[in-house]
Design a protein around this motif. Structure first.
Motif, mmCIF file in Angstrom:
data_model
loop_
_atom_site.group_PDB
_atom_site.id
_atom_site.type_symbol
_atom_site.label_atom_id
_atom_site.label_comp_id
_atom_site.label_asym_id
_atom_site.label_seq_id
_atom_site.Cartn_x
_atom_site.Cartn_y
_atom_site.Cartn_z
ATOM 1 N N GLN A 24 0.845 -1.185 0.000
ATOM 2 C CA GLN A 24 0.000 0.000 0.000
ATOM 3 C C GLN A 24 0.877 1.230 0.000
ATOM 4 O O GLN A 24 1.910 1.277 0.626
ATOM 5 C CB GLN A 24 -0.954 -0.014 1.185
ATOM 6 N N THR A 26 -0.224 4.322 0.718
ATOM 7 C CA THR A 26 -0.632 5.371 1.640
ATOM 8 C C THR A 26 0.045 5.213 3.011
ATOM 9 O O THR A 26 0.587 4.172 3.339
ATOM 10 C CB THR A 26 -2.158 5.391 1.735
ATOM 11 N N THR A 27 0.015 6.297 3.801
ATOM 12 C CA THR A 27 0.731 6.307 5.078
ATOM 13 C C THR A 27 -0.266 6.362 6.238
ATOM 14 O O THR A 27 -1.430 6.734 6.052
ATOM 15 C CB THR A 27 1.615 7.567 5.163
ATOM 16 N N LEU A 28 0.219 6.061 7.432
ATOM 17 C CA LEU A 28 -0.670 6.110 8.604
ATOM 18 C C LEU A 28 -1.221 7.511 8.827
ATOM 19 O O LEU A 28 -2.376 7.684 9.193
ATOM 20 C CB LEU A 28 0.076 5.648 9.851
ATOM 21 N N GLU A 30 -2.028 9.657 6.715
ATOM 22 C CA GLU A 30 -3.121 9.864 5.768
ATOM 23 C C GLU A 30 -4.351 9.071 6.216
ATOM 24 O O GLU A 30 -5.468 9.598 6.297
ATOM 25 C CB GLU A 30 -2.704 9.331 4.380
ATOM 26 N N ILE A 31 -4.105 7.812 6.513
ATOM 27 C CA ILE A 31 -5.209 6.922 6.887
ATOM 28 C C ILE A 31 -5.951 7.445 8.118
ATOM 29 O O ILE A 31 -7.164 7.354 8.222
ATOM 30 C CB ILE A 31 -4.659 5.493 7.147
ATOM 31 N N TYR A 32 -5.183 8.009 9.047
ATOM 32 C CA TYR A 32 -5.790 8.444 10.315
ATOM 33 C C TYR A 32 -6.081 9.938 10.373
ATOM 34 O O TYR A 32 -6.362 10.476 11.445
ATOM 35 C CB TYR A 32 -4.893 8.010 11.495
ATOM 36 N N GLU A 53 5.465 8.716 7.766
ATOM 37 C CA GLU A 53 4.206 8.264 8.369
ATOM 38 C C GLU A 53 3.619 9.262 9.361
ATOM 39 O O GLU A 53 2.523 9.066 9.847
ATOM 40 C CB GLU A 53 4.440 6.955 9.136
ATOM 41 N N ARG A 302 -9.732 4.729 17.894
ATOM 42 C CA ARG A 302 -10.683 5.189 16.856
ATOM 43 C C ARG A 302 -12.070 5.391 17.456
ATOM 44 O O ARG A 302 -12.751 6.375 17.184
ATOM 45 C CB ARG A 302 -10.762 4.165 15.706
ATOM 46 N N TYR A 346 -0.054 -3.382 8.865
ATOM 47 C CA TYR A 346 -1.164 -3.557 7.914
ATOM 48 C C TYR A 346 -2.495 -3.685 8.649
ATOM 49 O O TYR A 346 -3.518 -3.196 8.197
ATOM 50 C CB TYR A 346 -0.915 -4.792 7.039
ATOM 51 N N SER A 349 -3.609 -0.307 9.749
ATOM 52 C CA SER A 349 -3.937 0.576 8.621
ATOM 53 C C SER A 349 -5.195 0.124 7.901
ATOM 54 O O SER A 349 -5.779 0.883 7.137
ATOM 55 C CB SER A 349 -2.760 0.724 7.664
ATOM 56 N N LYS A 350 -5.622 -1.105 8.161
ATOM 57 C CA LYS A 350 -6.886 -1.580 7.596
ATOM 58 C C LYS A 350 -7.985 -1.636 8.656
ATOM 59 O O LYS A 350 -8.958 -2.384 8.529
ATOM 60 C CB LYS A 350 -6.700 -2.965 6.968
#
Ligand code: GLA
Length: 355
Positions: A24, A26-28, A30-32, A53, A302, A346, A349-350
């Motif tokens: 993947q 994308t970075t953490l 970005e994801i978060y 990240e 989260r 992973y 991040s998922k």
């Protein structure tokens, strides 16, 4: 190939669908980005091993008081400047760390203990030094500072719920082990920080917050006392030097405790040791248990994104961690010794996937 084998073995181990491991881009951070900031503790000499990240950095050593001002009024900003400049160049933010901490209090503060003056005068002198120090640091780094671990580790580890403060805290000792004087002093320090930098979020930071119920309750009591008349502590930093045996329930209980105090919350020094405790010679690490532990933290974070503001890893990859001992290597981070992403990366991040 190694990765495919890992996926397969995890699939067999758990019966879950681990097709989540795929390259993947994308970075953490970005994801978060709609949840909380992702940070790392860095040193001035490991910035070249960084990945992209993070949005915040904490200085692992360089910003501690005795590092910046070992001798009164003789500042050495060389190492911290390297980190600060990297932050500026990359449009990141700095988490300040730390002021009141028994381990990095400069000698000239310890010396106040032996002065033949009243406790009130000792308090005033300490506060004067702290005000000088913080003003100087803020003048240097105020442009990137967003929050500060103003007070670090003042709570006792004792099982006795009535023993609130650590007896080897130099201020507590110097103020005659008086809770009243000590709390007055802490409040005044927080007021100084508030006065100089109203936009910097003031944190209390400590360890054993997640896994030790008694200590968590003491911290709860401490923050309630300090914030009784005025909200001086605005954030609770759980260092989170934990082990793979952490449970999701412990993390939930922790968040619930601090939610009741009406302060924001950050995991400020997260690393997950592969050993049960600091003496254990036997590694209990495996990719799956590490992923499960990281997943517990990130899932609860989260779910509580309204109060969680940051998750900071205490290090970049397993090649350099403060948990390593001469005869014991540890593997507590999301990247392996070569900087490659581990399975836990992973999973978080998922958004989960480990049962
Ligand atoms: C505590 C401190 C950190 C760091 C670690 C050990 O958690 O808050 O600054 O010194 O110990 O690396």
């Amino acid at each position: 190939m190694k990765k495919i084998l890992l996926v397969l073995s995890l699939f067999i181990l758990t019966g879950c669908n681990y097709s989540i491991i795929e390259e993947q881009e994308t970075t953490l951070k970005e994801i978060y980005k709609d949840y909380f900031d992702i940070g790392a503790a860095v040193t001035s000499f490991n910035l070249d091993s960084l990945n992209d990240e993070y949005t915040t950095f904490t200085a692992e050593y360089e910003m501690k008081w005795d590092q910046l001002e070992e001798t009164k009024d003789e500042y050495n900003f060389d190492s911290m400047d390297i980190i600060a400049n990297y932050i500026r160049e990359n449009d990141m933010k700095l988490r300040g760390h730390t002021i009141v901490w028994y381990q990095t209090t400069p000698e000239f503060i310890h010396d106040i203990k032996n002065l033949n003056i009243s406790i009130e005068d000792k308090i005033d002198l300490c506060l004067e030094h702290i005000e000088d120090y913080y003003q100087t640091v803020y003048d240097k780094y105020g442009d990137i500072l967003t929050c500060y671990d103003v007070v670090n580790e003042v709570i006792s580890d004792s099982n006795n719920p009535n023993e609130l403060y650590r007896s080897n805290d130099p201020y507590y000792e110097m103020f005659g082990y008086s809770e009243e004087y000590f709390e007055y002093f802490i409040k005044e320090v927080l007021k100084i920080v508030k006065e100089i930098s109203p936009n910097v979020t003031r944190y209390y930071n400590d360890y054993f917050v997640i896994t030790n119920y008694t200590k968590r309750n003491k911290i709860n009591e401490f923050i309630s006392r300090i914030n009784k008349e005025e909200k001086l502590i605005e954030g609770m930093g759980a260092q989170s030097h934990i082990t793979v045996s952490v449970t999701q329930e412990e993390v939930i209980n922790t968040l619930n405790t601090f939610r009741n105090l009406n302060v924001e919350f950050s995991f400020t020094e997260l690393d997950i040791s592969s050993y049960e405790n600091s003496y254990d010679p036997q590694v209990t690490y495996d990719e799956l248990s590490l992923a499960r532990a990281y997943n517990a933290i990130f899932t609860v974070a989260r779910d509580n994104k309204d109060i969680v503001s940051n998750i900071t890893f205490w290090g970049i990859n397993d090649s350099m961690t403060w948990l390593d001992k001469d005869d014991r290597k540890d593997y507590p981070l999301l990247f392996d010794v070569n900087g490659n992403k581990k399975y836990a990366y992973y999973v978080i991040s998922k958004f989960g996937g480990v049962s």
